[in-house]
Motif scaffolding. Sequence first.
Motif, short mmCIF file in Angstrom:
data_model
loop_
_atom_site.label_atom_id
_atom_site.label_comp_id
_atom_site.label_asym_id
_atom_site.label_seq_id
_atom_site.Cartn_x
_atom_site.Cartn_y
_atom_site.Cartn_z
N TYR A 1 44.98 20.45 21.94
CA TYR A 1 46.16 20.07 20.98
C TYR A 1 45.38 21.05 19.90
N TYR B 1 44.52 12.05 20.05
CA TYR B 1 46.03 12.86 19.58
C TYR B 1 46.40 11.06 18.14
N VAL C 1 50.34 21.93 23.27
CA VAL C 1 49.29 21.44 24.06
C VAL C 1 49.30 22.46 25.68
#
Length: 319
Positions: free
Chosen positions: A265, A306, A259
């Motif tokens: 990410y 994500y 993170v």
Amino acid sequence: MTHFDVFNGDADGICALHQLRLAKPVDAVLVTGVKRDISLLKRVEAQAGDKVTVLDISLDKNRDDLIRALDCGASVFYCDHHFAGAIPESANLEAHIDTSANTCTSLLVNDYLDGAYLPWAVTAAFGDNLFDSARAAALPLNLSDAQLSQLELLGTLINYNGYGVTPEDLHFHPADLYRAISPYTDPFAFIAESPDYQQLATGYEQDITQARNLPVAVEEEHIAVVMLQDAPWTRRVSGVYGNELARQHPDRAHALLTVLPGGDYRISVRAPLNNKTGADELCMMFPTGGGRKAAAGINALPAAMYDAFIDAFREKYEQ
């Protein structure tokens, strides 16, 4: 005339260059960086008559700057195992490209040099998590299991040193680590004599011990996702820990997600060792993604993507 040595800062790039310069010593400008810093040719301002050696970075990611160097009259030796795309046609380019999942740049250089410095190629293959290829290549050396384990750890340590967002994350800048290795024809002598080796071994042991206690966000039959905090030690260890997980669970694909401060990410993907394909295709589906069939990554996946990444990851490897 200026020589430029342009190389990935991991075990494969460093050992590939080391083999070449043991065979053909030159005084060269070193151009390298952290493992994911692969757009390295943009730093090279070559002129007509200059010689540029490029090792272990994707031709596709450096295409425009390669063409720029060729067009200005520089000679380029390019050896790599990552996705290349169309290879430019030029009398000034000597390209040795093989993207098969079971080779690496150092093994290609080893072939080019007819096995002159094979122990260093074996070291690099171990570092690139190509354990079967490393052991197969090492057969002519008649090494003991203990000696193979030493080269395995050396390759792991050199590779470990290349991971990080900036050189400040690393124990050694890759150019400095290459310089530390360059006097040693024999990797076993480097292991026995170099204080830099000991520093890497100590740092690695500390970091990998912490990594083995990281939380697993997704754990299924075919995939696993491990979450990492954004810290120097996680940035250093993420790649080698991904390699370790791949060896422990050879039928499972792994993704390590760090993170980043802005919420994005950074991702390292390892394809299953028993199905070493698809990691590059998966990562190239997303912004800043790239790599090779067995191991690839995404430098900055937007947080909003994500779920899309997890879905694509699952779809790629659940078959």
